[in-house]
Write a protein that holds these residues in place. Structure first.
Motif, PDB file in Angstrom:
ATOM      1  N   UNK A 200      21.321   0.509 -10.959  1.00  0.00           N
ATOM      2  CA  UNK A 200      21.156  -0.946 -11.105  1.00  0.00           C
ATOM      3  C   UNK A 200      19.675  -1.332 -11.106  1.00  0.00           C
ATOM      4  N   UNK A 201      19.258  -2.156 -10.147  1.00  0.00           N
ATOM      5  CA  UNK A 201      17.862  -2.616 -10.119  1.00  0.00           C
ATOM      6  C   UNK A 201      16.940  -1.719  -9.288  1.00  0.00           C
ATOM      7  N   UNK A 202      17.486  -0.659  -8.718  1.00  0.00           N
ATOM      8  CA  UNK A 202      16.669   0.251  -7.921  1.00  0.00           C
ATOM      9  C   UNK A 202      15.721   1.022  -8.838  1.00  0.00           C
ATOM     10  N   UNK A 203      14.446   1.007  -8.511  1.00  0.00           N
ATOM     11  CA  UNK A 203      13.479   1.795  -9.260  1.00  0.00           C
ATOM     12  C   UNK A 203      13.437   3.210  -8.676  1.00  0.00           C
ATOM     13  N   UNK A 204      13.302   4.208  -9.539  1.00  0.00           N
ATOM     14  CA  UNK A 204      13.225   5.600  -9.089  1.00  0.00           C
ATOM     15  C   UNK A 204      11.856   6.173  -9.441  1.00  0.00           C
ATOM     16  N   UNK A 205      11.179   6.682  -8.413  1.00  0.00           N
ATOM     17  CA  UNK A 205       9.869   7.324  -8.579  1.00  0.00           C
ATOM     18  C   UNK A 205      10.053   8.831  -8.412  1.00  0.00           C
TER      19      UNK A 205
END
Length: 248
Positions: A200-205
Motif C-alpha cells: 500500500x502506502x508503505x515505502x520500502x528502502x
C-alpha cells in the motif's frame, strides 16, 4: 506522503554517533530498530556429526564477526585449546580487529583481506599447504566455496551458526512509513511473519542488488535504493528521500 516513522530491520546501533540517530534528530522522524533475522549457534554435538575434528586444522578462515564468535564458542564446548600456532585468515580489518576479543593479536599469525572474500584468496593461496577450516553460516554465499575450490587447497566447510527468522508477531498491528531491508533473509522473514503483507502506502528502502531482487520477486515496490554513487549508505539514501517528501 510525509515520513514520520521508520523501521530498520537490524539491531539498534551500539555507537552513540550512528548516522541513524542524527537522521532521527535532524529530520524529526521516529526510527525503530528490530532484527527480522538473528543468528543461533549450532551445538557442538551437531558439528561433530559433520565430522569436524578441530585438531586436524592449522588455519581458520573467518568471514564475519559471527564466524569468530562461533568458532571460539565451539572450541570451548569441545574443550579444544586453540594452539598459538593457529593461522587466522580474516576477510576484512573489522573481522581481524574483532578477533582480539579472543586472542592476543601481536602474538598470533593473522592475515587480513581488504573487504571481499575474493580479495582474501591470494593470501590463502600463499599458504596452500595448510589445512583450512571455514566455520560458516547455513546461508553461505556460493562464491566462497567456488573460490576455495579453485585455489586447490585442503579445506573443509562446517556450519557453525544458522540464520533464523525472528518472531515479529507483536508488530502485526503496527504500521511504519518506511521499512528498511538489508538482505533477502529480511524479506523472507517479513512474509513468514505476515504472509498477507500488502505494501500500500508503505515505502520500502533496500540495500544491495540481491535484496532489491528479493523485494521485486515478492511483487513489492522499491522506493529507496542504496548504495548509489550519490548515496553510498542507507542513512544517506533515507535522508535524501525524507528531505524530498517532507518539504512538500
Amino acid at each position: 506522503m510525509k515520513v514520520k516513522t521508520i523501521l530498520v530491520s537490524q539491531p539498534e546501533p551500539k555507537i552513540e554517533n550512528s548516522p541513524y540517530f542524527d537522521l532521527s534528530e535532524r529530520q524529526k522522524v521516529k526510527i525503530d530498530f528490530r532484527p527480522f533475522i538473528h543468528v543461533e549457534g549450532v551445538p557442538s554435538k551437531e558439528i561433530r556429526q559433520q565430522k569436524i575434528d578441530l585438531s586436524k586444522f592449522t588455519a581458520i578462515i573467518l568471514t564475519s564477526r559471527n564466524a569468530v564468535d562461533h568458532f571460539f564458542r565451539v572450541a570451548e564446548e569441545m574443550r579444544f585449546k586453540v594452539p598459538d600456532s593457529m593461522k587466522y585468515f580474516c576477510q576484512s580489518e573489522a573481522v581481524a580487529y574483532y578477533l582480539q576479543k579472543y586472542v592476543v593479536y601481536r602474538k598470533r599469525k593473522i592475515y587480513v583481506g581488504k573487504r571481499t572474500f575474493a580479495e582474501l584468496s591470494p593470501l590463502i593461496k600463499k599458504y596452500k599447504d595448510e589445512a583450512f577450516l571455514l566455520p560458516a553460516t547455513d546461508k553461505l554465499k556460493p562464491a566462497v566455496p567456488k573460490i576455495l575450490n579453485d585455489l586447490g587447497i585442503n579445506w573443509k566447510e562446517a556450519v557453525f551458526y544458522k540464520t533464523v527468522i525472528s518472531d515479529l508477531s507483536d508488530l502485526e498491528n503496527v504500521t511504519y512509513d518506511i521499512l528498511v531491508f538489508f538482505s533477502p533473509s529480511g524479506i523472507e522473514s517479513l512474509f513468514h511473519n505476515f504472509p498477507n503483507f500488502q505494501q500500500n502506502d508503505t515505502r520500502i528502502a533496500v540495500f544491495g542488488n540481491t535484496t532489491i531482487k528479493a523485494v521485486e520477486a515478492k511483487g513489492l515496490r522499491v522506493d529507496i535504493a542504496a548504495p548509489t554513487p550519490e548515496t553510498p549508505s542507507m542513512s544517506m539514501a533515507l535522508k535524501k528521500y525524507i528531505e524530498s517528501v517532507n518539504k512538500k
